[in-house]
Design a protein around this motif. Structure first.
Motif, PDB file in Angstrom:
ATOM      1  N   PHE A  20       0.812  -1.215   0.000  1.00 14.37           N
ATOM      2  CA  PHE A  20       0.000   0.000   0.000  1.00 14.37           C
ATOM      3  C   PHE A  20       0.852   1.275   0.000  1.00 14.37           C
ATOM      4  O   PHE A  20       0.335   2.370   0.126  1.00 14.37           O
ATOM      5  CB  PHE A  20      -0.936  -0.004   1.210  1.00 14.37           C
ATOM      6  CG  PHE A  20      -1.895  -1.171   1.205  1.00 14.37           C
ATOM      7  CD1 PHE A  20      -2.965  -1.199   0.310  1.00 14.37           C
ATOM      8  CD2 PHE A  20      -1.694  -2.231   2.062  1.00 14.37           C
ATOM      9  CE1 PHE A  20      -3.833  -2.281   0.315  1.00 14.37           C
ATOM     10  CE2 PHE A  20      -2.561  -3.301   2.053  1.00 14.37           C
ATOM     11  CZ  PHE A  20      -3.636  -3.355   1.174  1.00 14.37           C
ATOM     12  N   HIS A  21       2.177   1.121  -0.066  1.00 15.00           N
ATOM     13  CA  HIS A  21       3.051   2.297  -0.173  1.00 15.00           C
ATOM     14  C   HIS A  21       3.124   2.757  -1.623  1.00 15.00           C
ATOM     15  O   HIS A  21       3.009   1.965  -2.569  1.00 15.00           O
ATOM     16  CB  HIS A  21       4.455   1.965   0.319  1.00 15.00           C
ATOM     17  CG  HIS A  21       4.553   1.889   1.821  1.00 15.00           C
ATOM     18  ND1 HIS A  21       5.714   2.064   2.501  1.00 15.00           N
ATOM     19  CD2 HIS A  21       3.604   1.664   2.772  1.00 15.00           C
ATOM     20  CE1 HIS A  21       5.503   1.937   3.791  1.00 15.00           C
ATOM     21  NE2 HIS A  21       4.221   1.677   3.974  1.00 15.00           N
ATOM     22  N   MET A  22       3.341   4.035  -1.799  1.00 12.74           N
ATOM     23  CA  MET A  22       3.470   4.602  -3.154  1.00 12.74           C
ATOM     24  C   MET A  22       4.935   4.589  -3.547  1.00 12.74           C
ATOM     25  O   MET A  22       5.753   5.264  -2.919  1.00 12.74           O
ATOM     26  CB  MET A  22       2.927   6.043  -3.190  1.00 12.74           C
ATOM     27  CG  MET A  22       2.981   6.654  -4.590  1.00 12.74           C
ATOM     28  SD  MET A  22       2.425   8.381  -4.586  1.00 12.74           S
ATOM     29  CE  MET A  22       0.711   8.143  -4.153  1.00 12.74           C
ATOM     30  N   LEU A  23       5.279   3.798  -4.556  1.00 13.98           N
ATOM     31  CA  LEU A  23       6.652   3.680  -5.023  1.00 13.98           C
ATOM     32  C   LEU A  23       6.764   4.211  -6.444  1.00 13.98           C
ATOM     33  O   LEU A  23       5.921   3.940  -7.309  1.00 13.98           O
ATOM     34  CB  LEU A  23       7.132   2.233  -4.986  1.00 13.98           C
ATOM     35  CG  LEU A  23       7.356   1.672  -3.574  1.00 13.98           C
ATOM     36  CD1 LEU A  23       6.186   0.835  -3.145  1.00 13.98           C
ATOM     37  CD2 LEU A  23       8.649   0.845  -3.527  1.00 13.98           C
ATOM     38  N   LEU A  24       7.842   4.937  -6.671  1.00 17.01           N
ATOM     39  CA  LEU A  24       8.128   5.477  -8.005  1.00 17.01           C
ATOM     40  C   LEU A  24       9.512   5.007  -8.437  1.00 17.01           C
ATOM     41  O   LEU A  24      10.473   5.129  -7.673  1.00 17.01           O
ATOM     42  CB  LEU A  24       8.086   7.005  -7.992  1.00 17.01           C
ATOM     43  CG  LEU A  24       6.748   7.666  -7.592  1.00 17.01           C
ATOM     44  CD1 LEU A  24       6.931   9.187  -7.511  1.00 17.01           C
ATOM     45  CD2 LEU A  24       5.676   7.309  -8.598  1.00 17.01           C
ATOM     46  N   ASP A  25       9.599   4.424  -9.681  1.00 14.84           N
ATOM     47  CA  ASP A  25      10.926   4.026 -10.140  1.00 14.84           C
ATOM     48  C   ASP A  25      11.625   5.238 -10.725  1.00 14.84           C
ATOM     49  O   ASP A  25      11.080   6.333 -10.791  1.00 14.84           O
ATOM     50  CB  ASP A  25      10.839   2.869 -11.146  1.00 14.84           C
ATOM     51  CG  ASP A  25      10.052   3.241 -12.397  1.00 14.84           C
ATOM     52  OD1 ASP A  25       9.870   4.456 -12.639  1.00 14.84           O
ATOM     53  OD2 ASP A  25       9.623   2.336 -13.111  1.00 14.84           O
ATOM     54  N   LYS A  26      12.862   5.061 -11.172  1.00 10.73           N
ATOM     55  CA  LYS A  26      13.679   6.183 -11.622  1.00 10.73           C
ATOM     56  C   LYS A  26      13.097   6.889 -12.849  1.00 10.73           C
ATOM     57  O   LYS A  26      13.390   8.052 -13.102  1.00 10.73           O
ATOM     58  CB  LYS A  26      15.090   5.684 -11.955  1.00 10.73           C
ATOM     59  CG  LYS A  26      15.106   4.634 -13.049  1.00 10.73           C
ATOM     60  CD  LYS A  26      16.518   4.135 -13.296  1.00 10.73           C
ATOM     61  CE  LYS A  26      16.524   3.054 -14.376  1.00 10.73           C
ATOM     62  NZ  LYS A  26      17.885   2.566 -14.638  1.00 10.73           N
ATOM     63  N   PHE A  27      12.232   6.136 -13.573  1.00 13.10           N
ATOM     64  CA  PHE A  27      11.669   6.748 -14.772  1.00 13.10           C
ATOM     65  C   PHE A  27      10.456   7.625 -14.443  1.00 13.10           C
ATOM     66  O   PHE A  27      10.056   8.445 -15.242  1.00 13.10           O
ATOM     67  CB  PHE A  27      11.260   5.654 -15.780  1.00 13.10           C
ATOM     68  CG  PHE A  27      12.403   4.749 -16.144  1.00 13.10           C
ATOM     69  CD1 PHE A  27      13.432   5.187 -16.973  1.00 13.10           C
ATOM     70  CD2 PHE A  27      12.445   3.457 -15.641  1.00 13.10           C
ATOM     71  CE1 PHE A  27      14.478   4.352 -17.297  1.00 13.10           C
ATOM     72  CE2 PHE A  27      13.488   2.614 -15.977  1.00 13.10           C
ATOM     73  CZ  PHE A  27      14.518   3.057 -16.797  1.00 13.10           C
ATOM     74  N   SER A  28       9.904   7.415 -13.260  1.00 11.26           N
ATOM     75  CA  SER A  28       8.673   8.142 -12.890  1.00 11.26           C
ATOM     76  C   SER A  28       8.921   9.259 -11.885  1.00 11.26           C
ATOM     77  O   SER A  28       8.006  10.002 -11.544  1.00 11.26           O
ATOM     78  CB  SER A  28       7.656   7.161 -12.282  1.00 11.26           C
ATOM     79  OG  SER A  28       7.399   6.086 -13.157  1.00 11.26           O
ATOM     80  N   ILE A  29      10.159   9.363 -11.370  1.00 13.20           N
ATOM     81  CA  ILE A  29      10.438  10.357 -10.332  1.00 13.20           C
ATOM     82  C   ILE A  29      10.544  11.744 -10.954  1.00 13.20           C
ATOM     83  O   ILE A  29      11.287  11.942 -11.920  1.00 13.20           O
ATOM     84  CB  ILE A  29      11.765  10.046  -9.623  1.00 13.20           C
ATOM     85  CG1 ILE A  29      11.688   8.665  -8.972  1.00 13.20           C
ATOM     86  CG2 ILE A  29      12.081  11.106  -8.560  1.00 13.20           C
ATOM     87  CD1 ILE A  29      13.019   8.208  -8.405  1.00 13.20           C
ATOM     88  N   PRO A  30       9.802  12.732 -10.404  1.00 10.77           N
ATOM     89  CA  PRO A  30       9.967  14.118 -10.907  1.00 10.77           C
ATOM     90  C   PRO A  30      11.389  14.607 -10.667  1.00 10.77           C
ATOM     91  O   PRO A  30      12.026  14.231  -9.676  1.00 10.77           O
ATOM     92  CB  PRO A  30       8.964  14.909 -10.063  1.00 10.77           C
ATOM     93  CG  PRO A  30       7.984  13.899  -9.556  1.00 10.77           C
ATOM     94  CD  PRO A  30       8.753  12.612  -9.396  1.00 10.77           C
ATOM     95  N   LYS A  31      11.859  15.411 -11.615  1.00  5.89           N
ATOM     96  CA  LYS A  31      13.240  15.871 -11.499  1.00  5.89           C
ATOM     97  C   LYS A  31      13.500  16.657 -10.229  1.00  5.89           C
ATOM     98  O   LYS A  31      14.603  16.666  -9.691  1.00  5.89           O
ATOM     99  CB  LYS A  31      13.611  16.738 -12.728  1.00  5.89           C
ATOM    100  CG  LYS A  31      13.672  15.960 -14.015  1.00  5.89           C
ATOM    101  CD  LYS A  31      14.107  16.860 -15.154  1.00  5.89           C
ATOM    102  CE  LYS A  31      14.227  16.066 -16.454  1.00  5.89           C
ATOM    103  NZ  LYS A  31      14.666  16.923 -17.586  1.00  5.89           N
ATOM    104  N   THR A  32      12.478  17.325  -9.741  1.00  9.72           N
ATOM    105  CA  THR A  32      12.678  18.166  -8.545  1.00  9.72           C
ATOM    106  C   THR A  32      12.521  17.399  -7.238  1.00  9.72           C
ATOM    107  O   THR A  32      12.773  17.930  -6.162  1.00  9.72           O
ATOM    108  CB  THR A  32      11.656  19.314  -8.554  1.00  9.72           C
ATOM    109  OG1 THR A  32      10.330  18.777  -8.556  1.00  9.72           O
ATOM    110  CG2 THR A  32      11.849  20.207  -9.776  1.00  9.72           C
TER     111      THR A  32
END
Length: 574
Positions: free
Chosen positions: A70-82
């Motif tokens: 249930f945690h929100m995970l973002l891979d390197k392709f989805s991470i905002p640059k900021t």
């Protein structure tokens, strides 16, 4: 160990961990997996858990995805640059400790070379990266978790806390002792003043009695004078009346006779009155104050001196040769700066230097010594109870060496040297004997004829001067005083199970009140005494230095540090 062979949370790292990072994220090369950093592994970041706000490597990312669905995970392709900067800012917000030097800055960095916490200004001005090894704290903080340094610091802090507790307990104990001392001293002053008042009342009554005697004598003499004077007056008045009557009645013959009689009466009366004028039987009296007493009351410390005693230092007497805890049962000064002691616990004798506060020589014996007395600055004598003998020891050149040994007829304990004689106490049964320096018995202290019971019970210690011999009897709980003829001349009984003695030049005694945990100071006349140091926990030996006004004490309790001697200084407060 290669990166390939490392495992994190049970998973293998990829062969080329950097190959999967986006080429559009060149600034991500310094971002590492936070969980891996905490166990000392530098694994490059692959993604972020938005819930945990942590960077994750690829194995941790996959594992986290399975464990925390249930945690929100973002891979390197989805991470905002900021977001990397935002996460770093979030980390920065966790820093709240102000810099010790730059108060407006927060501590964020650590210098390994100087072991110092730094702010960003410190790193720029005083710890530049080209000369110091400086790390951003989140990059190195993970290794603190469950670390050896954490365990050591916690243990050190616990140790300091325990010492603080001990000191606090000791402070409370000493506060109580100080409060009790004030109460005791004020009580003693009031008792002393009461004694003075009682004595002054006695002196006043004695003076009044003397004046009453003088007054009674005066009253008696004055009464006698009044009676005689009245008798003379009465006779003369009667004679005057008779002479006038005879003259008026013209009785010449009788007048002639009465005139002659009256002349003699006048002559006798004058003689009587002349005696009264001398006043030799009437005493005048007046009071003349004792000027010396008045002067003495005007002086400082008129009613006495207040003496304070404080703990000066602790002298460690344990040596590398000692296998057991020290148990000091005898101690005596060789010079004002050196004393020799009997360490019964380690079956040895030791020479202690008070300048360096250390044991400068140590000599192992075959049997445990008990007490010691010094003959000269280079010769001492020990008692050996188990051997029933007395051991002479040389102390020349600060070295201890065994000399002759004298056999005695019992288990000898206390020993004192004076006037080229030895006074030795024996226990089981209790006896005290005076010997010459060759061991010949000169005399023995005995009970007087008709005395019921034994004169001694457990006479463990003895000391002496040219006038008296003092014996500490633990069984009788008293110190006994004898002259050199062996006759008992006094005793001080206000003690518990007493042990060691030390004598001051004025004849006062310091006594180890073993049963009451204090050092007792007994007056030279043996009429009074008081506890000058309390809560010592079974003191066994005391040694007084008149030069430094200091006494040294050893203890018989495991609560105390048996491997040391405690020193206490006496100061007279003006």
């Amino acid at each position: 160990m290669s990166t390939k062979s490392m495992a994190v949370h049970g998973r293998n790292l990829p062969d080329k961990p950097f190959s999967n990072l986006s080429k559009n994220h060149d600034d991500d090369s310094n971002i590492f997996c936070n969980p891996c950093e905490q166990i000392g592994i530098k694994a490059p970041g692959f993604g972020i858990c938005m819930s945990c706000k942590e960077h994750l490597c690829e194995p941790c990312f996959d594992s986290h995805k399975k464990r925390s669905r249930f945690h929100m995970l973002l891979d390197k392709f989805s991470i905002p640059k900021t977001f990397h900067a935002q996460l770093k800012q979030t980390k920065d917000d966790e820093f709240t400790t102000p810099c010790f030097t730059h108060k407006k800055e927060k501590i964020k960095f650590y210098c390994h070379d100087h072991d110092e916490l730094l702010c960003s200004v410190c790193t720029t001005l005083d710890h530049p990266r080209n000369s110091c090894k400086v790390n951003y704290i989140p990059d190195v903080s993970g290794q603190s978790l469950n670390s050896k340094n954490l365990v050591e610091i916690l243990e050190a802090m616990d140790e300091v806390i325990e010492k603080c507790k001990d000191i606090s307990s000791d402070v409370k104990k000493k506060t109580n002792i100080s409060n009790e001392a004030l109460t005791d001293v004020l009580t003693e002053i009031k008792v002393f003043r009461l004694k003075i008042n009682q004595r002054l009342d006695e002196i006043e009554r004695e003076a009044e009695k003397k004046m009453q005697v003088i007054k009674l004598k005066n009253d008696s003499n004055l009464k006698r004078m009044e009676i005689i004077c009245n008798n003379v007056k009465m006779k003369l008045t009667e004679s005057v009346d008779l002479l006038k009557q005879l003259n008026d009645s013209k009785q010449a013959d009788k007048l002639f006779v009465e005139l002659k009689t009256a002349g003699k009466l006048v002559k006798d009366s004058k003689k009587t009155l002349l005696q009264f004028r001398s006043h030799k039987d009437i005493r005048e009296y007046h009071f003349q104050p004792n000027q010396e007493l008045l002067d003495s009351i005007q002086k400082e410390n008129a009613i006495g001196k207040i003496t304070s005693v404080f703990h000066q230092e602790t002298i460690d007497i344990k040596t590398s040769q000692d296998k057991y805890k020290c148990w000091v049962t005898g101690m005596s000064f060789l010079t004002h700066s050196k004393f020799i002691l009997a360490d019964s616990g380690n079956v040895s004798i030791k020479l202690v230097d008070l300048v360096s506060n250390s044991t400068i020589h140590h000599l192992k014996l075959e049997t445990a010594p008990w007490d010691v007395t010094c003959v000269t600055s280079e010769q001492a004598i020990f008692t050996l109870p188990n051997e029933k003998s007395i051991q002479f020891v040389s102390t020349s050149s600060n070295k201890l060496s065994l000399k002759q040994k004298l056999k005695v007829d019992g288990e000898c304990y206390g020993i004192s040297h004076c006037q080229d004689k030895l006074i030795v106490t024996f226990c089981y049964p209790g006896r005290v004997k005076i010997l010459n320096m060759k061991g010949k018995i000169l005399s023995e202290m005995k009970a007087r004829f008709g005395h019921i019971g034994h004169i001694f019970n457990l006479p463990f210690y003895v000391t002496s001067n040219s006038q008296n011999i003092f014996v500490s009897d633990a069984g009788k709980q008293s110190v006994l005083r004898f002259n050199w003829n062996g006759e008992k001349t006094g005793s001080y009984n206000d003690l518990g199970s007493c042990r060691g003695l030390s004598l001051s030049p004025d004849g006062a005694l310091f006594v180890c009140n073993h049963g009451s945990d204090d050092i007792h100071h007994v007056s030279p006349d043996f009429k009074s005494g008081l506890a000058i140091v309390k809560s010592l926990e079974m003191p066994i030996v005391v040694c007084w230095s008149e030069t430094s006004r200091t006494f040294y004490v050893s203890n018989d309790s495991t609560k105390h540090n048996l491997n040391s001697i405690q020193s206490f200084k006496m100061v007279e407060t003006s």
